[in-house]
Design an enzyme around this catalytic site. Sequence first.
Site, PDB file in Angstrom:
ATOM      1  N   ALA A  53      34.450  44.528  48.116  1.00 10.04           N
ATOM      2  CA  ALA A  53      34.258  45.246  49.383  1.00 10.04           C
ATOM      3  C   ALA A  53      33.945  44.288  50.535  1.00 10.04           C
ATOM      4  O   ALA A  53      34.472  44.438  51.645  1.00 10.04           O
ATOM      5  CB  ALA A  53      33.155  46.286  49.238  1.00 10.04           C
ATOM      6  N   GLY A  75      30.819  42.727  41.088  1.00  9.63           N
ATOM      7  CA  GLY A  75      32.249  42.629  41.362  1.00  9.63           C
ATOM      8  C   GLY A  75      32.693  43.559  42.477  1.00  9.63           C
ATOM      9  O   GLY A  75      33.510  43.191  43.329  1.00  9.63           O
ATOM     10  N   CYS A  76      32.162  44.763  42.491  1.00 12.50           N
ATOM     11  CA  CYS A  76      32.548  45.749  43.508  1.00 12.50           C
ATOM     12  C   CYS A  76      32.038  45.340  44.886  1.00 12.50           C
ATOM     13  O   CYS A  76      32.729  45.536  45.892  1.00 12.50           O
ATOM     14  CB  CYS A  76      32.036  47.127  43.119  1.00 12.50           C
ATOM     15  SG  CYS A  76      32.739  47.689  41.540  1.00 12.50           S
ATOM     16  N   THR A  77      30.851  44.742  44.932  1.00 14.59           N
ATOM     17  CA  THR A  77      30.320  44.243  46.206  1.00 14.59           C
ATOM     18  C   THR A  77      31.164  43.080  46.701  1.00 14.59           C
ATOM     19  O   THR A  77      31.506  43.015  47.892  1.00 14.59           O
ATOM     20  CB  THR A  77      28.844  43.838  46.046  1.00 14.59           C
ATOM     21  OG1 THR A  77      28.096  44.994  45.631  1.00 14.59           O
ATOM     22  CG2 THR A  77      28.275  43.283  47.334  1.00 14.59           C
TER      23      THR A  77
END
Length: 165
Positions: A61, A56-58
């Site tokens: 970003a 999710g964070c990738t």
Amino acid sequence: MAKPTTEVIDLPDFPVTIVRELDGNFIHDNISLKELVTNSSKGLILYFYPKDNTPGCTTQATDFTAHINDFDTLGYDIIGVSRDSVESHEKFIAKHDLHIPLISDGDEKLCQYFDVIKEKNMYGKITLGLVRSTFVFDKSGTLTHAQRNLRAKDYAERLLAVLAS
């Protein structure tokens, strides 16, 4: 213009470590976010995410990176924040060719300031974790939009729609 928020949060005046890549080299700036906005003609999108190199964070970003020019056109800089180390941020930026700077908040001072560390229930176990959140400040440093506990997928596009309206 972003929808007004009921939260009142000033940009902090304590230094943070911002990691960015420029021409293949990593630069570490220690500056307060208040000073950063004061010295800029742009607003600031500050987004908090749990951990480098997680799905999710990738996604979040890389989506912000893909839309960096759209946010720039609207007059905003974007900075991501997590509790990961400077070295972890460097690897994350390099691996995914991110064009947004990241703040290393290992001491959680910024996370605590924005109150984004909350209890989470992970498979029945209660832990403290960073809640994915975004705070938008105009060029005078006034908070104009805040959202907590958001979904990463397509968030950059949803935020662009809010800021453009």
